[in-house]
Design an enzyme around this catalytic site. Structure first.
Site, PDB file in Angstrom:
ATOM      1  N   SER A 112      23.177 116.849   8.683  1.00 40.75           N
ATOM      2  CA  SER A 112      22.228 115.952   8.006  1.00 40.75           C
ATOM      3  C   SER A 112      22.862 114.847   7.173  1.00 40.75           C
ATOM      4  O   SER A 112      22.178 113.877   6.832  1.00 40.75           O
ATOM      5  CB  SER A 112      21.340 116.759   7.071  1.00 40.75           C
ATOM      6  N   LYS A 134      22.380 111.365   8.285  1.00 42.10           N
ATOM      7  CA  LYS A 134      21.115 110.622   8.122  1.00 42.10           C
ATOM      8  C   LYS A 134      21.281 109.411   7.211  1.00 42.10           C
ATOM      9  O   LYS A 134      20.651 108.374   7.395  1.00 42.10           O
ATOM     10  CB  LYS A 134      20.033 111.548   7.545  1.00 42.10           C
ATOM     11  N   TYR A 189      20.045 111.544  18.167  1.00 39.15           N
ATOM     12  CA  TYR A 189      19.977 112.219  16.858  1.00 39.15           C
ATOM     13  C   TYR A 189      20.878 113.470  16.851  1.00 39.15           C
ATOM     14  O   TYR A 189      21.642 113.696  15.916  1.00 39.15           O
ATOM     15  CB  TYR A 189      18.520 112.575  16.532  1.00 39.15           C
ATOM     16  N   TYR A 207      17.351 118.132   0.148  1.00 39.65           N
ATOM     17  CA  TYR A 207      16.258 118.980   0.648  1.00 39.65           C
ATOM     18  C   TYR A 207      15.225 119.169  -0.471  1.00 39.65           C
ATOM     19  O   TYR A 207      15.050 118.274  -1.302  1.00 39.65           O
ATOM     20  CB  TYR A 207      16.799 120.331   1.139  1.00 39.65           C
ATOM     21  N   VAL A 240      23.466 121.114   6.870  1.00 37.61           N
ATOM     22  CA  VAL A 240      23.456 122.564   7.092  1.00 37.61           C
ATOM     23  C   VAL A 240      24.794 123.140   7.551  1.00 37.61           C
ATOM     24  O   VAL A 240      24.950 124.354   7.583  1.00 37.61           O
ATOM     25  CB  VAL A 240      22.359 123.004   8.091  1.00 37.61           C
TER      26      VAL A 240
END
Ligand code: GLU
Length: 339
Positions: free
Chosen positions: A83, A86, A208, A260, A278
């Site tokens: 992540s 991103k 992605y 998160y 993660v």
């Protein structure tokens, strides 16, 4: 006269950083020693391939905007960025499509929900923000290129600018996520239904998953974070990694949505724009000063690295890095100074 005054102040600055640097390295060594025996948390296993990681790996790196890198622990082993990607894909989408258009597709509101929640903003039908999976998939779908290969190459080239070397996609992690990522597939279909993503769902998802499966080490992450702290310029190579106009957009969503459903508490306690993944990485950006990276795959129930959160909390307290800490008074904006 003016010139010699400048030289004098430069000397003071460099003495300051010399005197800070050893204590920073010692502090990182101490933090590593203090937390390496902390065995709380569990490695991610919803992407089967991620469960094979050695849970004991642990490293801390700090890269300053002057290009100095301080590191301790397992800073060489590669892992997938997940992540944390991103953040950087959002920068590329902003460069490709501009802020106004990106905002029509992806909001900037924190959700308070888990990163993989299948939700869209009820009114606008946009995904809430680019740091949750739905928003990240929509972001990646905006990356330009005449075909899938060109889009992937542009993404890899973006990583190269931030890191200073070529990177590659881990095929096992990519295929592992591709064959099990049905929640992400569901989100993509939901967004297709509302016109928030264009037709080629599988292609957008592949890009992605590839973006998430790029291999980095802890040192790379610190340098990437430092580029964001340094107006988009990689402080080691001097290359512009992202247009400086978009740094405030990137850091704002990191600050409000990057950790998160712990983002609010993180902002309150630690107070630095950050993003976790993660696979166990966390990056934190202290604008004008440094990038911080921690890697330790043992995660808490929200998906943040347990040791990573502890380390960042201590670093923030020790060096007064909280954005709004005026009582501690140590948010010193002079060049090179971070103490
Ligand atoms: N590739 C992962 C997913 O989409 C990234 C999740 C994360 O690191 O938070 O589920």
């Amino acid at each position: 006269m003016v010139h010699s005054e400048n030289r004098e102040s430069e000397n003071i600055e460099s003495k300051k950083i010399e005197s800070v640097a050893p204590s920073l390295q010692l502090f990182l060594d101490d933090l590593h020693c203090k937390y390496k025996s902390l065995g709380d948390g569990a490695v991610a296993n919803y992407i089967p391939e991620l469960s094979k990681v050695n849970p004991d790996l642990f490293s801390i790196c700090v890269a300053t905007v002057d290009g100095e890198v301080y590191q301790v622990g397992d800073f060489n082993p590669l892992f997938t960025i997940q992540s944390i990607s991103k953040v950087f894909a959002y920068g590329l989408a902003l460069e490709d499509c501009g802020r106004d258009y990106v905002l029509t597709r992806i909001g900037v509101e924190p959700t308070g929900d888990a990163f993989n929640a299948i939700i869209l903003d009820e009114q606008s039908k946009r995904p809430y923000n680019p740091m949750v999976n739905a928003g990240a998939i929509a972001t990646t779908s905006l990356i330009k290129g005449k075909n899938a290969t060109e889009r992937l190459n542009r993404l890899l080239d973006m990583y190269r600018r931030y890191i200073g070397r070529d990177v590659f996609v881990d095929i096992s992690v990519f295929t592992s996520e591709r064959s099990t990522g049905h929640r992400n597939r569901a989100m993509a279909h939901l967004m297709l239904n509302f016109g928030m993503i264009d037709g080629h769902i599988e292609e957008a998802l592949d890009l992605y998953f590839q973006q998430c499966a790029v291999m980095v080490n802890c040192r790379d992450l610190a340098v990437m974070a430092a580029a964001l702290a340094n107006k988009g310029v990689n402080p080691v190579t001097g290359e512009q990694a992202v247009d400086s106009r978009y740094i405030k957009d990137i850091l704002s969503v990191m600050y409000t949505c990057g950790m998160y459903n712990f983002a609010g508490e993180w902002a309150y306690k630690i107070g630095i724009p950050a993003k976790s993944g993660v696979s166990g990485g966390i990056i934190a950006v202290v604008p004008g000063k440094m990038g911080i990276a921690v890697f330790s795959p043992l995660l808490d129930s929200r998906g943040n690295s347990v040791r990573g959160v502890k380390v960042c909390e201590e670093l923030s307290q020790k060096f007064g890095l909280h954005m709004f800490d005026c009582a501690g008074g140590s948010l010193n904006l002079t060049k090179n100074g971070f103490n």
